[in-house]
Enzyme design. Sequence first.
Site, short mmCIF file in Angstrom:
data_model
loop_
_atom_site.label_atom_id
_atom_site.label_comp_id
_atom_site.label_asym_id
_atom_site.label_seq_id
_atom_site.Cartn_x
_atom_site.Cartn_y
_atom_site.Cartn_z
N GLY A 135 0.84 -1.21 0.00
CA GLY A 135 0.00 0.00 0.00
C GLY A 135 0.87 1.25 0.00
O GLY A 135 0.97 1.94 1.02
N SER A 137 1.38 3.44 -3.39
CA SER A 137 0.92 4.47 -4.34
C SER A 137 -0.44 5.04 -3.95
O SER A 137 -1.29 4.33 -3.41
CB SER A 137 0.79 3.87 -5.75
N SER A 169 -1.89 -4.05 -5.95
CA SER A 169 -2.01 -5.38 -6.55
C SER A 169 -2.34 -6.41 -5.47
O SER A 169 -1.71 -6.43 -4.40
CB SER A 169 -0.69 -5.80 -7.21
N GLU A 252 12.40 -4.62 -4.90
CA GLU A 252 11.37 -4.90 -5.90
C GLU A 252 11.93 -5.80 -6.97
O GLU A 252 13.09 -5.68 -7.36
CB GLU A 252 10.83 -3.61 -6.53
C1 FAD Z 1 0.48 -3.36 -13.02
C2 FAD Z 1 0.78 -2.40 -11.90
C3 FAD Z 1 0.79 -2.85 -10.60
C4 FAD Z 1 1.04 -1.96 -9.55
N1 FAD Z 1 0.99 -2.44 -8.26
C5 FAD Z 1 1.21 -1.59 -7.25
C6 FAD Z 1 1.12 -2.05 -5.89
O1 FAD Z 1 0.88 -3.23 -5.61
N2 FAD Z 1 1.30 -1.16 -4.89
C7 FAD Z 1 1.60 0.15 -5.13
O2 FAD Z 1 1.80 0.88 -4.16
N3 FAD Z 1 1.66 0.63 -6.40
C8 FAD Z 1 1.48 -0.21 -7.46
N4 FAD Z 1 1.53 0.26 -8.75
C9 FAD Z 1 1.70 1.69 -8.97
C10 FAD Z 1 3.03 2.09 -9.56
O3 FAD Z 1 4.05 2.03 -8.60
C11 FAD Z 1 2.84 3.50 -10.12
O4 FAD Z 1 1.89 3.43 -11.16
C12 FAD Z 1 4.12 4.09 -10.66
O5 FAD Z 1 5.03 4.33 -9.62
C13 FAD Z 1 3.86 5.39 -11.43
O6 FAD Z 1 3.15 6.28 -10.64
P1 FAD Z 1 1.79 6.97 -11.16
O7 FAD Z 1 0.92 5.92 -11.74
O8 FAD Z 1 1.27 7.80 -10.03
O9 FAD Z 1 2.25 7.91 -12.34
P2 FAD Z 1 2.90 9.34 -12.21
O10 FAD Z 1 4.03 9.28 -11.24
O11 FAD Z 1 1.83 10.36 -11.96
O12 FAD Z 1 3.50 9.56 -13.64
C14 FAD Z 1 2.68 9.97 -14.76
C15 FAD Z 1 3.62 10.17 -15.94
O13 FAD Z 1 4.56 11.23 -15.64
C16 FAD Z 1 5.88 10.76 -15.78
N5 FAD Z 1 6.75 11.34 -14.75
C17 FAD Z 1 6.51 11.37 -13.42
N6 FAD Z 1 7.53 11.96 -12.78
C18 FAD Z 1 8.44 12.29 -13.73
C19 FAD Z 1 9.71 12.93 -13.71
N7 FAD Z 1 10.27 13.34 -12.56
N8 FAD Z 1 10.36 13.09 -14.88
C20 FAD Z 1 9.83 12.67 -16.06
N9 FAD Z 1 8.61 12.08 -16.15
C21 FAD Z 1 7.94 11.88 -15.00
C22 FAD Z 1 5.78 9.25 -15.60
O14 FAD Z 1 6.87 8.58 -16.20
C23 FAD Z 1 4.45 8.94 -16.26
O15 FAD Z 1 4.62 8.84 -17.64
C24 FAD Z 1 1.30 -0.59 -9.82
C25 FAD Z 1 1.31 -0.15 -11.15
C26 FAD Z 1 1.06 -1.03 -12.18
C27 FAD Z 1 1.07 -0.52 -13.59
#
Ligand code: FAD
Length: 397
Positions: A135, A137, A169, A252
């Site tokens: 837990g 994100s 997840s 990870e």
């Molecule tokens: C299949 C799957 C399973 C997951 N399981 C888990 C889980 O079990 N537990 C959990 O806690 N999380 C989980 N996640 C979440 C995952 O860790 C996040 O989706 C990931 O860290 C990206 O964060 P966000 O989705 O908030 O995107 P954001 O961080 O908001 O990013 C949006 C876009 O902006 C870009 N971006 C962001 N910051 C920058 C920067 N500094 N420079 C350039 N570009 C940038 C990113 O690359 C992306 O394209 C999962 C994700 C997926 C896809």
Amino acid sequence: MDFRDAPAEVAFRNAASTWIAGNLPNALRGDAGEGEWGQLSSGHERDKTAMAEWRARLQSRGWVAPAWPKRYGGGELPVMQQFILKEEMARARAPRFGGVGIGWVGPTLMQFGQDWMKERFIEGILSGRERWCQGFSEPGAGSDLASVQTRAVRDGDEFVVNGQKIWTSGAHISDWMILLARTDPAAPKHKGLSYFLLDMKTPGISLSPIINMAGNSGFNHVFFEDVRLPARNIVGEENRGWYVAATTLDFERSLVDLCVEYREILLEVIRFAKAVRPAGLSPEVRHGLVEMLIQVDVARNLSLRVVSMQAAGHQPNYEASIVKLFASELEQRMATVVFHLGGLFSQVTSRHQSQWEPLMGRLGRFQLHSVAATIGGGTSEVQRNIVATRGLGLPRA
Ligand SMILES: Cc1cc2nc3c(=O)[nH]c(=O)nc-3n(C[C@H](O)[C@H](O)[C@H](O)COP(=O)(O)OP(=O)(O)OC[C@H]3O[C@@H](n4cnc5c(N)ncnc54)[C@H](O)[C@@H]3O)c2cc1C
């Protein structure tokens, strides 16, 4: 640079592959359409009795958690042997046991957990009796994880949690969660977080599934409304959870073993192509498949760089980001090549066997699942930032 196994590694590889061939239960052999392709595809449930038998056999050698110390029931294998074992398991398409519990929670507790936590949780993780989810994100905290807003407020010897997690997840099948929550909102954002162990049966927790575009609901929204958890469930110190979380993120899942899995997928696709396209493939598809096989070898060599650094006692840094970046983008390139091979029938994503789609929908599902590969575990943009700043020394924007 010699990429071949040293003599001791050859011996270990032979012993491991012979053992796997002799011990993998029949019900888990071959593919029978059960194995999904790709790192983030949600696995199809396999024969439970056979899985339990396989787990017990692996555990008799400490190979459920080959990296863990022996005193916690692990195999304590040297880094190179862990890599070889993963490769041989992948080559046999043998199911592995890992996930959040074995991969991250166990090692984090060994490093930061109090004695009671190790006694209470390690055995359940190893045996698979208790499942874990992560837990971390939130809607406003992903790449920038330190922006977590879920609040945990102290009330005597308890904390009261309110807020929301996303993309969690397996939350719907988990017994426990590692929870990152804000305990001091006045402190700088990295310094006001704590890391908790949360029983998923606690009143006030509710879930709603998130359906991905492949039609699976592997992850969830998780909501907390006045959830009370004991203060002793903090891992490490209050307000120093960021450093514990950073350790968890270091654990990870490394992608090193995926390269062998990728090679096996390509070989399976080539067998399929020969069977259904006896008249031959278009030059584009042939070139695409060969190019992918070459890139899989490149990915393996990049992985070996990380593994040999670890074996020499060094901590890989941007080198691990290069592997994550290359392997996850390779998965997407592969998915596109094999999708073209199936032609229009690649759009079939159901698991039913048909004369038109003998791979039971996997060509299509692989394509859909591969999209998440460059997001989960750190996005490609974030990996590129790491390579740029730490690897190449480029200035920050
Ligand atoms: C299949 C799957 C399973 C997951 N399981 C888990 C889980 O079990 N537990 C959990 O806690 N999380 C989980 N996640 C979440 C995952 O860790 C996040 O989706 C990931 O860290 C990206 O964060 P966000 O989705 O908030 O995107 P954001 O961080 O908001 O990013 C949006 C876009 O902006 C870009 N971006 C962001 N910051 C920058 C920067 N500094 N420079 C350039 N570009 C940038 C990113 O690359 C992306 O394209 C999962 C994700 C997926 C896809």
